[in-house]
Design a protein around this motif. Structure first.
Motif, PDB file in Angstrom:
ATOM      1  N   LEU A   1       0.833  -1.205   0.000  1.00  0.00           N
ATOM      2  CA  LEU A   1       0.000   0.000   0.000  1.00  0.00           C
ATOM      3  C   LEU A   1       0.871   1.261   0.000  1.00  0.00           C
ATOM      4  CD1 LEU A   1      -2.746   1.435   0.303  1.00  0.00           C
ATOM      5  CD2 LEU A   1      -2.583   1.077   2.756  1.00  0.00           C
ATOM      6  N   LYS A   2       1.972   1.206   0.756  1.00  0.00           N
ATOM      7  CA  LYS A   2       2.825   2.400   0.895  1.00  0.00           C
ATOM      8  C   LYS A   2       3.539   2.783  -0.397  1.00  0.00           C
ATOM      9  CE  LYS A   2       3.890   1.352   5.667  1.00  0.00           C
ATOM     10  NZ  LYS A   2       4.977   0.828   6.505  1.00  0.00           N
ATOM     11  N   ILE A   3       3.754   1.826  -1.294  1.00  0.00           N
ATOM     12  CA  ILE A   3       4.488   2.193  -2.516  1.00  0.00           C
ATOM     13  C   ILE A   3       3.547   2.699  -3.610  1.00  0.00           C
ATOM     14  CG2 ILE A   3       6.427   0.643  -2.059  1.00  0.00           C
ATOM     15  CD1 ILE A   3       5.317  -1.199  -4.256  1.00  0.00           C
ATOM     16  N   LYS A   4       2.263   2.803  -3.267  1.00  0.00           N
ATOM     17  CA  LYS A   4       1.306   3.367  -4.227  1.00  0.00           C
ATOM     18  C   LYS A   4       1.739   4.772  -4.653  1.00  0.00           C
ATOM     19  CE  LYS A   4      -3.486   3.467  -3.936  1.00  0.00           C
ATOM     20  NZ  LYS A   4      -4.754   3.353  -3.201  1.00  0.00           N
ATOM     21  N   ARG A   5       1.500   5.093  -5.894  1.00  0.00           N
ATOM     22  CA  ARG A   5       1.732   6.451  -6.416  1.00  0.00           C
ATOM     23  C   ARG A   5       3.180   6.918  -6.328  1.00  0.00           C
ATOM     24  NH1 ARG A   5      -3.671   7.407  -4.505  1.00  0.00           N
ATOM     25  NH2 ARG A   5      -3.011   7.880  -2.395  1.00  0.00           N
ATOM     26  N   LYS A   6       4.119   6.039  -6.003  1.00  0.00           N
ATOM     27  CA  LYS A   6       5.514   6.461  -5.907  1.00  0.00           C
ATOM     28  C   LYS A   6       6.270   6.116  -7.186  1.00  0.00           C
ATOM     29  CE  LYS A   6       6.577   8.586  -2.065  1.00  0.00           C
ATOM     30  NZ  LYS A   6       7.370   9.799  -2.022  1.00  0.00           N
TER      31      LYS A   6
ATOM     32  N   LEU B   1       8.936   1.913 -12.454  1.00  0.00           N
ATOM     33  CA  LEU B   1      10.369   1.650 -12.581  1.00  0.00           C
ATOM     34  C   LEU B   1      10.646   0.175 -12.862  1.00  0.00           C
ATOM     35  CD1 LEU B   1      11.876   3.912  -9.798  1.00  0.00           C
ATOM     36  CD2 LEU B   1      12.214   4.133 -12.253  1.00  0.00           C
TER      37      LEU B   1
ATOM     38  N   PHE C   1      14.357   4.156  -2.543  1.00  0.00           N
ATOM     39  CA  PHE C   1      12.977   4.631  -2.552  1.00  0.00           C
ATOM     40  C   PHE C   1      12.214   4.111  -1.338  1.00  0.00           C
ATOM     41  CE2 PHE C   1      11.973   6.206  -6.983  1.00  0.00           C
ATOM     42  CZ  PHE C   1      11.233   7.283  -6.545  1.00  0.00           C
TER      43      PHE C   1
ATOM     44  N   SER D   1      13.366   5.736   1.781  1.00  0.00           N
ATOM     45  CA  SER D   1      13.010   7.145   1.946  1.00  0.00           C
ATOM     46  C   SER D   1      11.519   7.339   2.211  1.00  0.00           C
ATOM     47  CB  SER D   1      13.485   7.989   0.762  1.00  0.00           C
ATOM     48  OG  SER D   1      13.065   7.440  -0.441  1.00  0.00           O
ATOM     49  N   ILE D   2      10.688   6.359   1.835  1.00  0.00           N
ATOM     50  CA  ILE D   2       9.267   6.454   2.192  1.00  0.00           C
ATOM     51  C   ILE D   2       9.133   6.481   3.716  1.00  0.00           C
ATOM     52  CG2 ILE D   2       7.084   5.165   2.202  1.00  0.00           C
ATOM     53  CD1 ILE D   2       7.711   4.302  -0.666  1.00  0.00           C
TER      54      ILE D   2
END
Lengths: 235, 303, 245
Positions: free
Chosen positions: A10-15, A20, A76, A79-80
């Motif tokens: 869920l946290k990597i959504k929209r990143k 990549l 990435f 850094s989130i």
């Protein structure tokens, strides 16, 4: 663990992380599109085995893309959590730090192997488009797609370790740059250097050795990183 | 006596710097424990150790009668916390932020709506946190800490960055929680007035040491009013009082006494009048908690 | 402007990341000492230094230089992104344009310092290998300065991206996407000269044309490097002007 992993997804959504993982393998094959697009006739003359030669050409960029891709993805992910120091919120939940680390590693490994799978399909797709021959070497195709990823597990473990304990992400990124220089100079490196492994080269000419070393040493480096991560105070 | 939180000789040092030394906290169930101290006194470090984010250099922490180093996960399952600045994922919406935590905590999805309702963020639930004001982020942090209906809530400076109405809202919320849900709350602050309005127990730290720990009433008792006498000749009057065996102080032309019963005031006035001194005003001056606090911390620094 | 540069230098120095420029000579030493092309070159009449220079410059200029310059720009923006550094800095009586220029100049000076340290590593490799031929000073200088000039547009783009993104990873990802293809681009006579990320290699490639000031023709320096610089610098400059902090 499953709970943490779904939260991490869920946290990597929209990143743009999924993008990549798509760009990586696409870029590797796209470079061959340019290569073959510009000088197809010349390249086809280079070898009797057109599929094999094509796979080698693709593979010349795979280790570089993997090494840099790992550095980018791990940084990435770290850094989130770093951005608003969410580590402290995460670690104050009723979960063990070991599981938090395992979940991050698993997430990255899934992204890496997803990327490898895409690489296989892209490679095959363009290979078929080039009409390199009727017999598609499926085994070789799978080997050149997945073996580098297995061989790169120690790099993944190392980069995750550095990224998750560094406050300054310049450090893991610089390590990643050193990694790609090593990977690019694979032919100069001794066999024990982990950055040589994704190239699948070794003195015995047995790519399987790199895969087994990758899994073994990757596991070891993962354990060391995890223990160090758990040992540290959360600021 | 059952303590929810109990620390013994809790200490933490960073290199040579002693951030927390020999802290003995005792917090009972259902209390709102005000953890008070100036900035940099070691409050946040203590809270980080309570949550197992940092390991103590020495000493032990028992929460729910269990050791934090051994049973960290079991303990944390019953604790909600907000440490320093709120943590959040700016690229996710308020709802998604809570969802990321909810998945880990394993509570039902309806809790997200409930806690968003409690902190009044329901209207912005589906907006990215990136654009939130500091107060909204703070409220989101509190919502996150309430998600799994904890028995113990640890809030580090929860009213930081809130506007006056926000402060009142959070204060009322905090007061409500022990009554309605039987929660125990630890709330840290550097503002005495803040703690005074919420806490039932108070612990005061200064330079890493606990210099006071008791009920809020005991703390207020420190704030005994002093009585001042304004007279036409202060110094002379003061000498007469001393001569009559009444211990008084004299400063800037004013006579004053700490702790003074009504009878004593009457007696003093009588003495002064007998000696021919005109009494202009007799006033009771309440001491602010700030004064007391300053006095306590100054005393500690003087040692 | 001088004060602003000093302030930027102070912040950068305190971030303890300046030693990262040592990465340049380290990479130089690594390649120079591990490559053993001498054996392949036996019987060919050539200045010994060229042998090392070929392999060192190849890897250094092709991948390392473009990638590391992006790290520099991210570092110089890092402390501004953290805890509201931008708003504090821009609330001072300075123009945004000057802040942008000061950061750009400082990065270019760091890259120059790294290039000179890299030159030192070339010397060191020669000494270790016991070269006796005369040191090709002119050619090496061309290469060192040329490589530096070639990073002008790259640094401008990376500074733009580093101001735009908080994370290190995002601008680095863009940098990687543009840098990796130059491995192929330099092999192509048609694409190579026009690809900005291939210019550090072309301008450090000692086998190039030595008639001009640099190893590549002036037209190429002016159009590809100069044009790229103007495009990216102005892009970043105007982006920063309009960015809401």
């Amino acid at each position: 663990m499953g709970k943490l992993l779904t939260a991490d997804f869920l946290k990597i959504k929209r990143k743009g992380l999924w993008l990549l993982t798509l760009i990586g393998p696409f870029g590797v094959v796209a470079l061959q599109m340019v290569n073959y697009g510009v000088r197809k006739d010349y390249l086809l003359q280079q070898s009797e085995d057109d599929w094999g030669y094509y796979l080698l050409n693709v593979h010349s960029f795979t280790p570089l893309a993997i090494v840099l891709g790992i550095a980018i993805l791990t940084s990435f992910i770290a850094s989130i959590e770093n951005e608003t120091n969410a580590w402290k919120q995460l670690i104050a939940l009723p979960v063990s730090k070991l599981t938090v680390y395992l979940s991050k590693f698993t997430l990255l490994a899934i992204l890496l192997f997803f990327s490898s799978t895409l690489l296989m399909f892209f490679t095959m797709g363009y290979g078929l488009f080039l009409e390199l021959g009727d017999t598609v070497p499926y085994m070789e195709l799978a080997k050149y797609s997945y073996f580098p990823a297995f061989a790169a597990l120690p790099i993944l473990a190392l980069q995750l370790w550095i990224a998750s304990v560094s406050h300054n992400q310049g450090i893991p990124i610089t390590v990643g740059i050193f990694g790609v220089i090593f990977a690019y100079s694979s032919y100069l490196l001794p066999d024990w250097m982990i950055w040589k492994w994704p190239s699948l080269m070794n003195q015995w000419n047995q790519p399987m050795i790199n895969v087994l070393l990758g899994v073994g040493i990757g596991f070891l480096l993962y354990i060391i990183g995890m223990i160090d991560f758990a040992r540290r105070d959360v600021k | 006596m059952e303590y929810i939180v109990q620390t013994q000789n809790l200490s933490k040092s960073f290199g040579k710097e002693q951030a927390v030394s020999n802290l003995n906290l005792q917090i009972r169930k259902g209390e709102i424990y005000g953890f008070l101290g100036p900035n940099g006194a070691g409050k946040t470090t203590t809270i980080r150790m309570l949550l197992g984010l940092m390991k103590p250099s020495s000493g032990t922490i028992k929460i729910f009668e269990k050791n934090i180093t051994k049973d960290r996960i079991q303990i944390l399952a019953k604790i909600g916390s907000l440490v320093e600045n709120p943590s959040y994922y700016p690229h996710l919406t308020a709802y998604e932020n809570l969802e990321a935590l909810r998945k880990i905590l394993g509570v039902s999805k309806t809790r997200i709506d409930e806690v968003l309702e409690i902190v009044r963020l329901k209207e912005v639930a589906h907006k990215k946190v990136k654009g939130f004001s500091l107060g909204m982020k703070q409220r989101l942090g509190i919502a996150a800490s309430l998600l799994h209906s904890p028995e113990l809530l640890i809030l580090d400076e929860p009213t930081n960055g809130l506007d006056p109405s926000g402060i009142i809202e959070i204060r009322n919320l905090i007061k409500r929680l022990p009554e309605e849900y039987g929660m125990t709350i630890i709330i840290s602050s550097h503002l005495l007035s803040e703690i005074d309005q919420m806490a039932t127990q108070v612990g005061i730290v200064s330079k890493g040491k606990l210099i006071f720990q008791d009920s809020i009433e005991a703390m207020r008792r420190f704030a005994q009013p002093k009585v001042t006498f304004k007279v036409n000749n202060g110094e002379k009057g003061w000498r007469f009082l001393l001569a009559n065996g009444i211990k008084a102080d004299y400063q800037n032309g004013v006579i004053f006494l700490e702790e003074c019963s009504d009878e004593k005031v009457a007696h003093i006035v009588q003495v002064l009048v007998q000696e021919g001194i005109s009494v202009f005003r007799v006033e009771e001056e309440k001491r602010s908690l700030e004064d007391i606090f300053l006095q306590m911390t100054m005393g500690e620094q003087g040692k | 402007m001088i004060a602003l540069l000093q302030a930027e230098w102070f912040k950068l120095r305190k971030s303890k990341m300046v030693p990262i420029i040592l990465a340049g000579p380290m990479i130089g030493l690594f390649i120079g000492l591990s490559a053993n092309l001498e054996d392949n070159m036996q019987g060919i009449e050539i200045n010994e230094w060229y042998i090392s220079l070929f392999s060192m410059n190849l890897t250094y200029a092709l991948l390392f230089l473009p990638l590391i310059s992006g790290v520099f720009t991210s570092i110089i923006c890092r402390y501004e992104h953290q805890s509201g550094g931008w708003k504090q800095l821009l609330a001072l009586p300075v123009t945004r344009g000057k802040v942008f220029v000061a950061k750009y100049i400082l990065i270019m000076l760091l890259v120059l310092a790294m290039q000179i340290l890299y030159l030192g590593s070339i010397f060191a490799v020669g000494i270790v290998k016991g070269y006796t031929d005369s040191f090709p000073m002119e050619i090496v200088w061309k290469s060192i300065v040329g490589g530096w000039v070639a990073t002008l547009p790259l640094v401008a783009l990376q500074l733009w991206l580093s101001i735009m993104f908080k994370s290190f990873a995002a601008p680095f990802a863009v940098n990687v996407i543009f840098t990796l293809p130059s491995i192929l681009a330099v092999n192509s006579e048609r694409i190579g000269p026009y690809y900005p990320w291939a210019q550090p290699f072309s301008m450090m490639y000692i086998g190039g044309n030595t008639d001009d000031v640099f190893f590549v023709p002036w037209e190429q320096v002016l159009t590809v490097v100069g044009g790229g610089f103007i495009l990216f610098f102005l892009g970043g400059y105007y982006y920063f002007q309009r960015k809401s902090i």
